[in-house]
Design an enzyme around this catalytic site. Structure first.
Site, mmCIF file in Angstrom:
data_model
loop_
_atom_site.group_PDB
_atom_site.id
_atom_site.type_symbol
_atom_site.label_atom_id
_atom_site.label_comp_id
_atom_site.label_asym_id
_atom_site.label_seq_id
_atom_site.Cartn_x
_atom_site.Cartn_y
_atom_site.Cartn_z
ATOM 1 N N HIS A 32 0.814 -1.211 0.000
ATOM 2 C CA HIS A 32 0.000 0.000 0.000
ATOM 3 C C HIS A 32 0.853 1.268 0.000
ATOM 4 O O HIS A 32 0.400 2.310 0.490
ATOM 5 C CB HIS A 32 -0.926 0.008 1.220
ATOM 6 C CG HIS A 32 -2.019 -1.012 1.153
ATOM 7 N ND1 HIS A 32 -3.052 -0.949 0.238
ATOM 8 C CD2 HIS A 32 -2.237 -2.138 1.878
ATOM 9 C CE1 HIS A 32 -3.859 -1.977 0.410
ATOM 10 N NE2 HIS A 32 -3.384 -2.716 1.400
ATOM 11 N N ARG A 57 6.166 -6.747 3.372
ATOM 12 C CA ARG A 57 4.846 -7.141 2.899
ATOM 13 C C ARG A 57 4.791 -6.853 1.412
ATOM 14 O O ARG A 57 4.854 -5.700 0.973
ATOM 15 C CB ARG A 57 3.718 -6.385 3.607
ATOM 16 C CG ARG A 57 2.352 -6.816 3.058
ATOM 17 C CD ARG A 57 1.198 -6.365 3.893
ATOM 18 N NE ARG A 57 0.973 -4.924 3.815
ATOM 19 C CZ ARG A 57 -0.090 -4.321 4.355
ATOM 20 N NH1 ARG A 57 -0.990 -5.028 5.014
ATOM 21 N NH2 ARG A 57 -0.242 -3.011 4.260
ATOM 22 N N ASP A 71 15.788 -11.953 -2.667
ATOM 23 C CA ASP A 71 17.145 -11.768 -3.175
ATOM 24 C C ASP A 71 17.742 -10.437 -2.717
ATOM 25 O O ASP A 71 18.960 -10.292 -2.609
ATOM 26 C CB ASP A 71 17.166 -11.850 -4.705
ATOM 27 C CG ASP A 71 17.009 -13.277 -5.222
ATOM 28 O OD1 ASP A 71 17.136 -14.214 -4.409
ATOM 29 O OD2 ASP A 71 16.757 -13.449 -6.432
ATOM 30 N N GLU A 135 -7.372 -12.415 5.483
ATOM 31 C CA GLU A 135 -8.121 -11.188 5.217
ATOM 32 C C GLU A 135 -9.483 -11.431 4.568
ATOM 33 O O GLU A 135 -10.100 -10.491 4.084
ATOM 34 C CB GLU A 135 -7.297 -10.269 4.296
ATOM 35 C CG GLU A 135 -5.912 -9.946 4.828
ATOM 36 C CD GLU A 135 -5.143 -9.028 3.911
ATOM 37 O OE1 GLU A 135 -5.189 -7.806 4.153
ATOM 38 O OE2 GLU A 135 -4.512 -9.528 2.954
ATOM 39 N N ASP A 161 -10.129 -5.864 5.728
ATOM 40 C CA ASP A 161 -10.575 -6.611 4.553
ATOM 41 C C ASP A 161 -11.479 -7.775 4.928
ATOM 42 O O ASP A 161 -12.381 -8.143 4.164
ATOM 43 C CB ASP A 161 -9.370 -7.109 3.758
ATOM 44 C CG ASP A 161 -8.646 -5.978 3.043
ATOM 45 O OD1 ASP A 161 -9.330 -5.042 2.586
ATOM 46 O OD2 ASP A 161 -7.410 -6.024 2.936
#
Length: 240
Positions: A32, A57, A71, A135, A161
């Site tokens: 977000h 996240r 990575d 969620e 959510d």
């Protein structure tokens, strides 16, 4: 109990300030926010230099996104919207090298740019944590199947959510929403895995309340909210 926080401002100085604050872990949010891969890696370097584990996240349960973040050196991945056992299996596959998963081999920062691959593969990569976000009501219905999977280290309830999936966004006092969250708590406690919640208001008493309910992987507010809250509180005191 592990107490961490969220980083939403893509700024190295903010990352350093948060890392010096005393959290057990920090999470860089790429779902977000406008943070890109390069900025995320720079903040990882700053945070890990302070000895703090850093999670990311990711924007979606996408093997390419997860591979690039790992990575870059992330200690763990938080995957949004894991709504089924198959979603969780997809995330595990993206995090783990063969023969367990399908993660591709790169020689980037995590692997010492090619000079530390064996140690990364054998020692570091097996310790990478996978946290799945619960969620959706479908995830609640399949929670046992999701949490019983080896490779899932914990879960994070997403009440915003989750309430939306019930057609009642933000209505946390609604009976159906409260019942779904209670089902999450009761089921998650059956497993020896992290049980996560994001306490947004910067009020330690709310953290204590969640700890008392069995949550042991708690995100305490986030960088922008900490700053905005402090500014508003002090200005209010001045103006009053």
């Amino acid at each position: 109990m592990q107490i961490g926080s969220w980083i939403t401002l893509n700024n190295i100085s903010v990352a350093e300030l948060m890392a010096d604050a005393g959290f057990d872990w920090l999470c860089i949010d790429m779902e977000h926010t406008a943070t890109d891969y390069f900025e995320a890696q720079q903040m990882m370097i700053a945070i890990q230099a302070k000895g703090i584990p850093v999670y990311v996240r990711v924007g979606s349960n996408d093997p390419l996104i997860i591979k690039r973040v790992l990575d870059a050196g992330a200690d763990g991945i938080i995957v949004p919207s894991v709504n089924s056992k198959s979603d969780a299996e997809r995330a595990i596959s993206a995090v783990k090298y063969p023969p367990i998963g399908t993660r591709g081999v790169g020689l980037a920062r995590a692997q010492g740019y090619g000079f530390n691959f064996d140690n990364y593969r054998d020692v570091i990569a097996p310790k990478v944590k996978l946290i799945v976000q619960i969620e959706h009501i479908n995830a609640i219905d399949e929670l046992d199947d999701i949490l019983s999977l080896e490779g899932v280290d914990g879960s994070f309830i997403g009440p915003y959510d989750l309430s939306g999936s019930l057609g009642k966004p933000g209505q946390y006092n609604d009976e159906d929403v409260m019942a779904a969250i209670e089902r999450y708590e009761l089921t998650a406690k059956k497993y020896n895995k992290w049980i996560g919640f994001h306490v947004v208001p910067p009020d330690y008493k709310l953290v204590e309340e969640k700890q008392a309910k069995g949550y042991n992987f708690i995100a305490f507010s986030f960088d922008a909210y900490f700053m905005g809250h402090a500014i508003r509180e002090q200005l209010k005191n001045i103006k009053n």
